[in-house]
Design a protein around this motif. Structure first.
Motif, PDB file in Angstrom:
ATOM      1  N   VAL A 180       7.992   4.532  18.471  1.00 37.96           N
ATOM      2  CA  VAL A 180       7.574   4.631  19.696  1.00 37.96           C
ATOM      3  C   VAL A 180       8.211   5.296  20.714  1.00 37.96           C
ATOM      4  CG1 VAL A 180       7.079   2.934  21.651  1.00 37.96           C
ATOM      5  CG2 VAL A 180       6.568   2.334  19.141  1.00 37.96           C
ATOM      6  N   GLU A 181       9.705   5.277  20.464  1.00 38.29           N
ATOM      7  CA  GLU A 181      10.488   5.963  21.451  1.00 38.29           C
ATOM      8  C   GLU A 181      10.287   7.508  21.585  1.00 38.29           C
ATOM      9  OE1 GLU A 181      15.511   6.076  22.066  1.00 38.29           O
ATOM     10  OE2 GLU A 181      14.611   5.711  20.281  1.00 38.29           O
ATOM     11  N   ILE A 182      10.144   8.032  20.228  1.00 36.81           N
ATOM     12  CA  ILE A 182      10.043   9.642  20.122  1.00 36.81           C
ATOM     13  C   ILE A 182       8.597  10.085  20.495  1.00 36.81           C
ATOM     14  CG2 ILE A 182      10.143  11.465  18.579  1.00 36.81           C
ATOM     15  CD1 ILE A 182      12.395  10.203  17.175  1.00 36.81           C
ATOM     16  N   HIS A 183       7.538   9.187  20.320  1.00 39.05           N
ATOM     17  CA  HIS A 183       6.309   9.641  20.787  1.00 39.05           C
ATOM     18  C   HIS A 183       6.297   9.526  22.366  1.00 39.05           C
ATOM     19  CE1 HIS A 183       4.490   9.526  16.641  1.00 39.05           C
ATOM     20  NE2 HIS A 183       3.891  10.385  17.380  1.00 39.05           N
ATOM     21  N   ASP A 184       6.899   8.516  22.859  1.00 41.96           N
ATOM     22  CA  ASP A 184       6.929   8.335  24.337  1.00 41.96           C
ATOM     23  C   ASP A 184       7.309   9.753  24.891  1.00 41.96           C
ATOM     24  OD1 ASP A 184       6.310   7.025  26.704  1.00 41.96           O
ATOM     25  OD2 ASP A 184       8.457   6.554  26.776  1.00 41.96           O
ATOM     26  N   ALA A 185       8.579   9.910  24.300  1.00 43.73           N
ATOM     27  CA  ALA A 185       9.524  11.180  24.883  1.00 43.73           C
ATOM     28  C   ALA A 185       8.665  12.371  24.771  1.00 43.73           C
ATOM     29  CB  ALA A 185      10.655  11.191  24.001  1.00 43.73           C
ATOM     30  N   ALA A 239      13.063  21.126  19.716  1.00 46.63           N
ATOM     31  CA  ALA A 239      13.142  21.799  21.019  1.00 46.63           C
ATOM     32  C   ALA A 239      13.081  20.482  22.020  1.00 46.63           C
ATOM     33  CB  ALA A 239      12.625  23.045  21.340  1.00 46.63           C
ATOM     34  N   ASP A 240      12.086  19.962  22.099  1.00 43.66           N
ATOM     35  CA  ASP A 240      11.643  18.887  23.112  1.00 43.66           C
ATOM     36  C   ASP A 240      12.473  17.813  22.846  1.00 43.66           C
ATOM     37  OD1 ASP A 240       9.842  20.605  24.593  1.00 43.66           O
ATOM     38  OD2 ASP A 240       8.050  19.836  23.630  1.00 43.66           O
ATOM     39  N   LEU A 241      12.658  17.393  21.676  1.00 43.51           N
ATOM     40  CA  LEU A 241      13.360  16.038  21.357  1.00 43.51           C
ATOM     41  C   LEU A 241      14.949  16.462  22.167  1.00 43.51           C
ATOM     42  CD1 LEU A 241      12.395  14.975  17.885  1.00 43.51           C
ATOM     43  CD2 LEU A 241      12.151  13.831  19.909  1.00 43.51           C
ATOM     44  N   VAL A 247      15.804  13.407  15.349  1.00 38.43           N
ATOM     45  CA  VAL A 247      14.687  14.020  14.668  1.00 38.43           C
ATOM     46  C   VAL A 247      13.916  13.241  14.167  1.00 38.43           C
ATOM     47  CG1 VAL A 247      16.741  15.866  14.034  1.00 38.43           C
ATOM     48  CG2 VAL A 247      16.437  13.614  12.646  1.00 38.43           C
ATOM     49  N   HIS A 248      13.068  13.903  13.325  1.00 38.45           N
ATOM     50  CA  HIS A 248      11.935  13.256  12.707  1.00 38.45           C
ATOM     51  C   HIS A 248      12.622  12.191  11.641  1.00 38.45           C
ATOM     52  CE1 HIS A 248       8.731  12.249   9.885  1.00 38.45           C
ATOM     53  NE2 HIS A 248       7.493  12.483  10.907  1.00 38.45           N
ATOM     54  N   GLY A 249      13.316  12.773  10.775  1.00 40.21           N
ATOM     55  CA  GLY A 249      13.932  11.674   9.727  1.00 40.21           C
ATOM     56  C   GLY A 249      13.524  11.566   8.367  1.00 40.21           C
ATOM     57  N   ASP A 250      12.197  12.025   8.151  1.00 39.98           N
ATOM     58  CA  ASP A 250      11.346  11.791   6.841  1.00 39.98           C
ATOM     59  C   ASP A 250      10.362  12.721   6.928  1.00 39.98           C
ATOM     60  OD1 ASP A 250      10.583  10.696   4.426  1.00 39.98           O
ATOM     61  OD2 ASP A 250       9.434   9.145   5.134  1.00 39.98           O
ATOM     62  N   LEU A 251      10.414  13.957   7.167  1.00 39.24           N
ATOM     63  CA  LEU A 251       9.606  15.221   7.397  1.00 39.24           C
ATOM     64  C   LEU A 251       9.163  15.559   5.854  1.00 39.24           C
ATOM     65  CD1 LEU A 251       7.991  16.403   9.639  1.00 39.24           C
ATOM     66  CD2 LEU A 251       9.455  18.284   9.476  1.00 39.24           C
ATOM     67  N   HIS A 252       7.685  15.405   5.588  1.00 38.54           N
ATOM     68  CA  HIS A 252       7.481  16.274   4.471  1.00 38.54           C
ATOM     69  C   HIS A 252       5.877  16.731   4.862  1.00 38.54           C
ATOM     70  CE1 HIS A 252       5.570  12.568   3.400  1.00 38.54           C
ATOM     71  NE2 HIS A 252       6.614  11.791   3.566  1.00 38.54           N
ATOM     72  N   LEU A 253       5.220  17.190   3.861  1.00 38.95           N
ATOM     73  CA  LEU A 253       3.649  17.470   3.980  1.00 38.95           C
ATOM     74  C   LEU A 253       2.725  16.554   4.153  1.00 38.95           C
ATOM     75  CD1 LEU A 253       3.720  20.670   1.374  1.00 38.95           C
ATOM     76  CD2 LEU A 253       3.421  21.062   4.021  1.00 38.95           C
ATOM     77  N   GLY A 254       3.180  15.204   3.617  1.00 40.53           N
ATOM     78  CA  GLY A 254       2.296  14.132   3.964  1.00 40.53           C
ATOM     79  C   GLY A 254       2.463  13.618   5.370  1.00 40.53           C
ATOM     80  N   ASP A 302       4.343  10.128  12.454  1.00 38.18           N
ATOM     81  CA  ASP A 302       5.316   9.164  11.951  1.00 38.18           C
ATOM     82  C   ASP A 302       6.849   9.468  11.969  1.00 38.18           C
ATOM     83  OD1 ASP A 302       3.153   7.522  10.938  1.00 38.18           O
ATOM     84  OD2 ASP A 302       3.259   8.651   9.120  1.00 38.18           O
ATOM     85  N   PHE A 303       7.148   9.233  13.312  1.00 38.77           N
ATOM     86  CA  PHE A 303       8.645   9.514  13.564  1.00 38.77           C
ATOM     87  C   PHE A 303       9.443   8.202  13.609  1.00 38.77           C
ATOM     88  CE2 PHE A 303       6.637  12.771  15.797  1.00 38.77           C
ATOM     89  CZ  PHE A 303       7.260  14.118  15.546  1.00 38.77           C
ATOM     90  N   GLU A 304       8.990   7.403  12.522  1.00 37.13           N
ATOM     91  CA  GLU A 304       9.647   5.903  12.319  1.00 37.13           C
ATOM     92  C   GLU A 304      11.159   6.362  11.461  1.00 37.13           C
ATOM     93  OE1 GLU A 304       8.623   1.779  10.283  1.00 37.13           O
ATOM     94  OE2 GLU A 304       7.146   3.526   9.962  1.00 37.13           O
TER      95      GLU A 304
END
Length: 454
Positions: free
Chosen positions: A166-171, A254-256, A317-324, A337-339
């Motif tokens: 929620v926090e990152i999508h809002d930002a 960059a935006d984060l 950061v995203h924290g769990d970034l992959h192709l899925g 999914d920035f969870e």
């Protein structure tokens, strides 16, 4: 213990989102309230499970209630309990379409229902009155799609604090970043101590999109089908998409950094990162003995982290970034999914980190996409060569896209990046050994390369 807690104790361990499978329960407590008292009635329950090792987790369990069995909902049936001298039938409310409408109705109204508060994001349109359809592929959460225009993710395991998704999508919505699905609102609930926890978030639904894993693996299949062609000669070459994905990732980072806190890493941070990697390796070797052959080389990689003078700006950061976790639309890539990793405590997932962790996660994903079809033919040296060629081409393209968009080369011999890749592969070894032993060859092959300094 009440009839409902008895029912939940029997039902919950069989649900995909329940994270305590195989652990022995010591106790279970439940608190609930009605979200809607119509037909069907919808109740929301916070179920606290205490395990025999002393740990405890709290789960969100919405239920719908009917006075008769509904055959069409047999897949969502939880059980029956007596009420006013008769049996009432409980169903998983997120799989009961008639019971999904109140979520958006309350969000539009910015309602407070019991301990639950609904916060719309000030957008023009939320599809109120539309029932939601559950997405069946998720593991730790449950999501509902409403009319192909919005998607509601409900977080099953509750923790105090604002969920980073929620926090990152809002930002990023406030930053007008084009590589996300905009946030439409979120929901929170107070725990027994009055601390708010995030229950769910509503986003725009990205329709007519393909996930990155499916596109990448289709490219690999095309390459395997053309025995005489190189990766850059096959019609399904993915490198252009990998480059655009690198640019999209750089844009998000960059935006984060611009709209959320960031800071230069202090010297102690490098030592802490190296120590944590060594600790995870030690624990992993106990689970996967094959890792012992790579341990010395990996420890040298981690020691280089502690010594490096490579500058790092720590940020969200995203924290769990992959192709899925990415979708390709008609106009570009969307990151989901920035969870962060759901198994980690929420406070850790909100800590500042380096974008290199996300880059390493995506590079590991390219290796997986290239090699997953080798599992059934592990001795096919020609396919193994072609898989390596595909992975190297797409890893390089991703780094090129990231570099050209950001002005920073994330892959230029960085000891940090190599260590993050290795650390991720160690985690993958443990996961595969426990869940898919025949996939263990994928991270082990990568560790052979990484630990040898190739």
């Amino acid at each position: 213990m009440s009839a409902l807690t008895d029912l939940l104790r029997e039902w919950m361990p069989h649900q995909r989102w329940f994270g305590g499978k195989g652990r022995e329960w010591a106790d279970v407590d439940e608190e609930g309230f009605f979200l809607d008292e119509g037909d069907p009635a919808v109740s929301v329950h916070r179920v606290r499970v205490t395990f025999t090792d002393g740990a405890a987790d709290t789960y969100l369990v919405p239920l719908s209630w009917r006075d008769h069995h509904v055959e069409e909902l047999a897949h969502a049936f939880v059980g029956t309990i007596p009420y006013s001298g008769r049996e009432t039938y409980a169903y998983d409310a997120l799989r009961d379409r008639d019971a999904t409408v109140p979520w958006l109705t309350n969000l539009v109204a910015a309602a407070t229902v019991g301990p639950m508060r609904f916060h719309p994001a000030g957008v023009d349109y939320i599809p109120e009155g539309t029932p939601g359809d559950v997405i069946s592929t998720e593991q730790s959460n449950t999501s509902l799609v409403f009319g192909q225009t919005a998607i509601l993710k409900l977080f099953r395991r509750l923790e105090p604090g604002l969920n980073p998704d929620v926090e990152i999508h809002d930002a990023l919505r406030r930053a007008d970043n084009e590589h996300i699905a905009p946030l439409l609102g979120h929901i929170e609930i107070d725990d027994a101590d009055g601390e708010p926890a995030t229950v769910g978030m509503l986003q725009s639904f990205v329709s007519n999109a393909s996930d990155g894993w499916r596109l990448a693996t289709a490219s690999v299949r095309d390459l395997y089908a053309e025995a005489d062609l190189h990766a850059d000669e096959v019609g399904g070459d993915f490198a252009g998409e990998s480059e655009r994905l690198g640019a999209a990732t750089a844009s998000v980072h960059a935006d984060l950094a611009r709209v959320l806190p960031s800071e230069p890493a202090e010297r102690a941070w490098y030592d802490e990162v190296a120590a944590a990697m060594n600790a995870r390796l030690d624990a992993a070797v106990a689970v996967v003995p094959e890792l012992a052959a790579h341990a010395d080389g990996l420890r040298r990689l981690y020691a280089a982290v502690a010594r490096t003078e490579e500058p790092v700006v720590r940020q969200r950061v995203h924290g769990d970034l992959h192709l899925g976790q990415v979708l390709r639309t008609a106009t570009g890539w969307v990151v989901l999914d920035f969870e962060g990793e759901p198994a980690r405590p929420l406070a850790e997932r909100r800590e500042l980190d380096t974008p290199l962790r996300d880059v390493a996660g995506m590079l590991r994903s390219f290796d997986y996409a290239a090699r997953h079809m080798l599992i059934e033919q592990p001795e096919d040296n020609q396919r193994a060569y072609r898989a390596q060629e595909w992975a190297e081409r797409n890893r390089a393209a991703f780094c090129t896209g990231y570099s050209e968009a950001s002005g920073l080369d994330p892959c230029g011999g960085s000891p940090l990046l190599r260590a993050f890749e290795a650390d991720k592969a160690v985690y993958e070894c443990v996961y595969e050994a426990r869940n898919r032993p025949n996939w263990l060859m994928i991270p082990l092959t990568s560790l052979s390369r990484l630990s040898a300094g190739e």
